[in-house]
Design an enzyme around this catalytic site. Structure first.
Site, PDB file in Angstrom:
ATOM      1  N   GLU A 232      13.878  14.879 -29.347  1.00  0.00           N
ATOM      2  CA  GLU A 232      13.726  16.325 -29.588  1.00  0.00           C
ATOM      3  C   GLU A 232      15.094  17.006 -29.685  1.00  0.00           C
ATOM      4  O   GLU A 232      15.165  18.202 -30.010  1.00  0.00           O
ATOM      5  CB  GLU A 232      12.885  16.964 -28.481  1.00  0.00           C
ATOM      6  CG  GLU A 232      13.614  17.308 -27.180  1.00  0.00           C
ATOM      7  CD  GLU A 232      13.869  16.106 -26.283  1.00  0.00           C
ATOM      8  OE1 GLU A 232      13.574  14.972 -26.696  1.00  0.00           O
ATOM      9  OE2 GLU A 232      14.382  16.285 -25.154  1.00  0.00           O
TER      10      GLU A 232
ATOM     11  N   CYS B 195      12.831   9.698 -21.895  1.00  0.00           N
ATOM     12  CA  CYS B 195      13.791   9.800 -20.788  1.00  0.00           C
ATOM     13  C   CYS B 195      13.159   9.423 -19.452  1.00  0.00           C
ATOM     14  O   CYS B 195      12.811   8.266 -19.263  1.00  0.00           O
ATOM     15  CB  CYS B 195      14.417  11.194 -20.773  1.00  0.00           C
ATOM     16  SG  CYS B 195      15.967  11.211 -19.864  1.00  0.00           S
TER      17      CYS B 195
ATOM     18  N   HIS C 246      16.800  11.387 -26.347  1.00  0.00           N
ATOM     19  CA  HIS C 246      15.999  12.583 -26.592  1.00  0.00           C
ATOM     20  C   HIS C 246      15.756  12.818 -28.080  1.00  0.00           C
ATOM     21  O   HIS C 246      16.589  13.431 -28.749  1.00  0.00           O
ATOM     22  CB  HIS C 246      16.686  13.807 -25.978  1.00  0.00           C
ATOM     23  CG  HIS C 246      16.640  13.792 -24.491  1.00  0.00           C
ATOM     24  ND1 HIS C 246      15.628  14.391 -23.777  1.00  0.00           N
ATOM     25  CD2 HIS C 246      17.449  13.206 -23.585  1.00  0.00           C
ATOM     26  CE1 HIS C 246      15.831  14.195 -22.477  1.00  0.00           C
ATOM     27  NE2 HIS C 246      16.928  13.472 -22.339  1.00  0.00           N
TER      28      HIS C 246
END
Lengths: 364, 651
Positions: free
Chosen positions: A333, A247, A331
């Site tokens: 994650e 990001c 993202h």
């Protein structure tokens, strides 16, 4: 209690107060995820912003410490259609209590779809959310606020000192904290990494001194160009150690590579964004939260675009093989959102593992 | 991946007659599939035995054979038409079974017909309980303790090991026909004996009961390039143990945290990949929120009633996309027809809540056993959309057309508290009303949770409705209170009933405070992108997106839920009247609430309103559209009942 939301275009909305009382101003953005409100609220990348959650029923499953992506929320305000008053027993309280505890102002019972359409067509804009001002005062206040893009928000959310996570003998990874989400740390620690977290303004020298096998550039808020110090650090790190940017980390890496970034009209925020892996043409569903993007045309030779957004074609990933560096705009994650691209942490650790073996060879 | 160039002519198998567990959804799916294939320039041959369908119309497929759905007749059609491919996954269980038989008999191979979409091996793996269980164990997805049995003796042996209660599910049957829950040996013998007879392969699955857990479904899709998406998830309000077709269902899930949502999503995608499905697939889970454990209950490797519901709930046309995947296209090569700009390879997000309610035939079969279980008893269903759960629930009740417009059922207030509690503990068609009655009598929420197994979240929402009834009885009817009641989906007549005034007074008061419904668009993306679809639902908010268009307009009233005596023939009439009005140069508007049908496809009319066919809701649409006229004679009993009311209001 009443609350008002006043936008830069002059429009004003009245609703019911949610969370703390007071006044906040910020950039009004929207997130389309249907679950994961607490993860969104605690994502440090929302620093400086007032977030509209487009799903109309928010707070249904209560709040829990375990869902937090940071110590405490740093966003400026929350706008929802309806907040659940009584979530299930046994959790840490409803959304209203939670926001009160965190001193975050919010508003509910407003037409969030109308607001979202406004942002979609006019782009993100400043807004004031208040439980105390009247509309005229709020408009006056709005006029006096600076442009959000002029601020360095990373400074507000980065960790103050160096911290270490994970097991003693794990793979040594350095993490540049631009406003890291807890789940990035969890994804690394789960993969047996020993993570040393550095503040955003840490010099390259001290990062390298920790002898990392790889450096992760974290997510974070705001305009990457306002974090010029970090860009310089990353420029020094590139080539010396494998780098993985996520990001804002991806945007900072692009700037360090001589590329350019620009502001999107209303960004990508949600859990359903399709990105295409240009290596095999396959599309993945990703979690996203960004207002700026990397300009593909600005990239120098040797910097490859690896992912693009399947909807609007914007750059979603980069790779520089000679530097053993890659980055993604989305993202991996997740949290909130789908974990379909979590494998990228494994790719990073492959590079880091290679670095560990290389260092051992040099030592021998 | 581009379209397979060797495929020029495709045969589609329909689903035959309407039976319980298989209503109009396959007409919708089949129609969409045929049109979708024609859109790709393919020649479409359809075989179906049910002529009361849109898909058997001459303008849907290129060639239609109205023949019995048997191997002999299908083989004859194949020999005559020589199609390049056969698309079996859009005709429900009937179509699927026929395709399996055609393949097994060697006819497809002999005539050089390719089975399109999901391969036969995947269908077998999903449908054969034993193969499925083995696959789940291989990929590490949890399944409840179970055993396949072929005789009652084997069933009893398993029961002695695993204990009761046990769920009995016959293989290869529709809507769980012949299944049930056994609490003792006697019941086990009875149900197993019946189930073995019903099963095409005389096979029955016994399963350790997951009764009481949350039942969650995912509609997922996969293409030939292994790209997978979750179109929609749904949460059954009734816990595991009641067939999803008999359960009140909400979309998206309401009580799942992001972690739970993502875990089940990831499991669904893992399963669809392991099976190798190419097209749509439905995965059902049982989730125990307290322990965080989940089990895979069932997988349907085809379009189903759930996928029709998911399509209407999200605006994402699953059958249409599945047909394109079957002929080789990939998700990212297909446009999202709602936005016209973005790709079909994304996951829809909702900014509203959807409630599906079953329509049971107990009003016609008064002697029938009303207790619900694993065998589906509903004949049809309705769907309601709103921005509040209370509103969607109230709309759902109105849409059922059982003469009830709120959560009070006649006679319920005369029952004793014990009788009410009994009605809560056993799921019947009347449970929703018993729950509301218990809340009215102040029964503790925890007790209701325990008795019904329904999540507290949903009971809280019902409590909000009951609280509003009390406020209307006690407080002065101010603009604020009125607005709040409308937001919760209270029709004027119900407000009047509680406030002790005439319905007309409520209407006048609403006019005074300018409280009227606004219409919002179903757009798959929560307003992130501009939508091309004219698909609306009402809610009480600020912006009305259904802006009046100055063209001569005709409103077509749909036929509501499928029930005994009102099948899809009336939907057929509605669709045709909408088309006819369009051809005559009118702008057409359809109002209907049945998610299974073709008429609630957003491509049929110029505008679709997904609304109850209750006079107030219909009048509100009419006021918003200002049509020249309203076509009521094509919607069956439903629409005809409205005719008088409309006439009295000068329409």
């Amino acid at each position: 209690m009443k609350a008002i939301l006043v936008l830069e275009d002059g429009s004003a909305f009245e609703g019911k107060a949610l969370g703390a009382s007071g006044t906040a101003w910020g950039e009004l953005v929207f997130n389309t995820g249907m679950t994961g409100y607490q993860e969104v609220i605690t994502d440090p990348s929302y620093a400086g912003q007032i977030v509209i959650l487009t799903y109309p029923l928010i707070g249904n499953y209560g709040t829990r410490d375990a869902f937090s992506e940071s110590q405490k929320p740093v966003l400026r305000g929350v706008v929802v259609r309806e907040a659940c008053e009584r979530p299930p027993a046994g959790d840490d309280g409803n959304l209203d209590d939670y926001l009160k505890r965190c001193c975050i102002v919010g508003i509910e019972r407003v037409d969030t779809r109308l607001l979202t359409k406004k942002i979609r067509s006019c782009g993100v804009m400043k807004a004031v959310l208040s439980t105390e001002l009247d509309v005229r005062d709020a408009r006056e206040m709005l006029r006096r606020q600076p442009e959000l893009g002029s601020q360095d928000l990373v400074k507000q959310v980065t960790s103050k000192g160096v911290r270490v996570y994970g097991e003693e003998n794990g793979i040594p990874v350095a993490l540049m904290d631009f406003g890291v989400k807890h789940n990035i740390l969890r994804c690394l620690v789960r993969r047996r990494c020993r993570v040393t977290v550095f503040p955003a303004d840490a010099p390259a020298g001290s990062v390298l001194e920790s002898r990392p096998a790889g450096v992760l550039l974290s997510n974070g808020p705001g305009d990457p160009k306002k974090a010029g110090y970090a860009v310089n650090t990353v420029r020094e790190l590139l080539g010396k150690v494998p780098v993985f940017g996520i990001c804002l980390g991806h945007q900072i890496m692009a700037l360090a590579l001589g590329g350019d970034t620009y502001k999107l009209r209303f960004g990508h925020r949600g859990s359903n964004h399709p990105v295409r892996d240009l290596k095999n043409g396959r599309v993945f569903i990703t979690s996203q939260n960004h207002g700026y993007a990397v300009d593909g045309a600005s990239l120098e030779k040797g910097v490859e675009v690896t992912f693009v957004n399947a909807n609007d074609g914007t750059v979603e990933g980069l790779e520089v093989p000679k530097f053993r560096a890659f980055s993604v705009q989305f993202h991996p994650e997740a949290s909130p959102g789908p974990g379909d691209t979590e494998y990228l942490f494994d790719e990073f650790l492959k590079l880091a593992g290679g670095e560990v073996r290389r260092c051992r060879r040099i030592l021998q | 991946m581009p379209k397979d160039p060797s495929i020029k002519k495709v045969m589609v198998i329909g689903s035959g007659p309407i039976v319980i567990g298989q209503a109009a959804e396959f007409d919708y799916a089949g129609t969409q599939a045929c049109l979708s294939l024609k859109e790709e320039g393919l020649e479409v041959v359809l075989i179906n035995s049910n002529p009361a369908t849109i898909m058997t119309d001459s303008n849907i497929a290129d060639r239609v054979y109205i023949e019995p759905l048997t191997v002999e007749f299908a083989a004859e059609v194949i020999r005559r038409e020589k199609p390049d491919g056969l698309l079996p996954t859009l005709g429900g269980q009937v179509g699927l079974n026929l395709a399996v038989e055609l393949a097994e008999s060697g006819i497809l191979a002999k005539e050089g017909v390719k089975l399109l979409g999901t391969p036969l091996s995947a269908i077998k793996k999903a449908e054969d309980r034993e193969l499925f269980k083995r696959l789940m164990q291989e990929i590490g997805e949890p399944v409840p303790e179970s055993r396949i049995v072929y005789s009652p003796e084997e069933a009893v042996a398993f029961a002695r090991e695993a204990g009761f209660p046990l769920i009995v599910r016959p293989a290869y049957t529709l809507g769980g026909t012949g299944g049930g829950v056994a609490f003792n040996e006697e019941e086990l013998l009875e149900i197993t004996g019946h189930g073995l007879k019903q099963s095409r392969i005389h096979q029955v699955l016994l399963e350790k009961s997951l009764l009481g857990m949350k039942e969650i479904e995912y509609e997922v899709m996969r293409d030939g390039n292994d790209q997978c998406i979750a179109v929609c998830n749904m949460e059954n309000v009734d816990p595991v143990g009641i067939h999803t077709g008999d359960s009140i269902v909400v979309a998206p899930s309401q009580t799942l945290s992001d972690r739970e949502y993502q875990r089940l999503r990831a499991a669904s995608l893992k399963i669809i990949r392991a099976l190798g499905v190419e097209g749509g697939c439905n995965v059902q889970f049982a989730l125990d929120s307290e322990s965080g454990r989940y089990y895979v209950i069932e997988v349907n490797p085809r379009v189903s009633r759930s996928s029709a519901l998911a399509s209407k709930a999200t605006g994402y046309p699953i059958a249409k996309i599945a047909a394109k995947i079957a002929v080789g296209l990939c998700l990212d090569e297909i446009k999202n027809p709602v936005t016209g700009k973005t790709t079909a390879c994304f996951e829809p997000v909702l900014d509203y809540v959807v409630v599906k309610m079953p329509r049971w035939p107990f009003d016609k079969f008064t002697e029938a056993d009303r207790v619900l279980g694993t065998q589906m008893k509903a004949t049809g269903e309705v769907m309601a959309i709103d921005r509040t759960l209370e509103g969607a629930l109230m709309k759902g009740v109105r849409s059922l057309e059982r003469g009830v417009i709120d959560l009070s059922l006649k006679g319920m207030d005369a029952l004793s508290l014990q009788e009410i509690k009994d009605k809560i503990s056993r799921a019947t068609d009347e449970r929703l009303f018993a729950l509301a009655e218990a809340l009215r009598r102040g029964v503790n929420l925890d007790e209701i949770c325990n008795l019904s197994g329904i999540d507290r979240f949903f009971l809280e929402k019902m409590k909000n409705i009951v609280n509003m009834e009390n406020r209307l009885k006690e407080e002065k009817l101010t603009g604020g209170l009125l607005k709040e009641a409308k937001r919760m989906g209270f029709p004027d007549a119900v407000i009047a009933k509680h406030a002790g005034c005439a319905e007309e007074e409520v209407r006048v008061l609403r006019g005074k405070f300018a409280i009227k419904p606004t219409y919002k668009i179903v757009d798959t993306c929560a307003a992130e992108f501009e939508a091309q679809t004219p698909y609306f639902y009402s809610t009480f908010e600020e912006e009305n997106e259904a802006v009046l268009e100055d063209k001569p307009t005709v409103v077509v009233i749909g036929s509501g839920p499928i029930r005994i005596g009102q099948g899809i023939e009336f939907d057929y009439c509605c669709v045709h009247s909408a088309w006819a009005a369009k051809r005559s140069g009118f702008r057409t508007v359809v109002i209907n609430n049945n998610p299974e049908t073709v008429s609630t496809d957003f491509n049929i009319a110029d505008r679709l309103y997904f609304e109850p066919l209750y006079i107030e809701d219909v009048m509100a649409v009419i006021e918003n559209e200002k049509p020249l006229g309203v076509l009521v004679q094509f919607g069956g009993q439903t629409a005809v009942n409205l005719a008088g009311e409309l006439e009295r209001r000068g329409i």
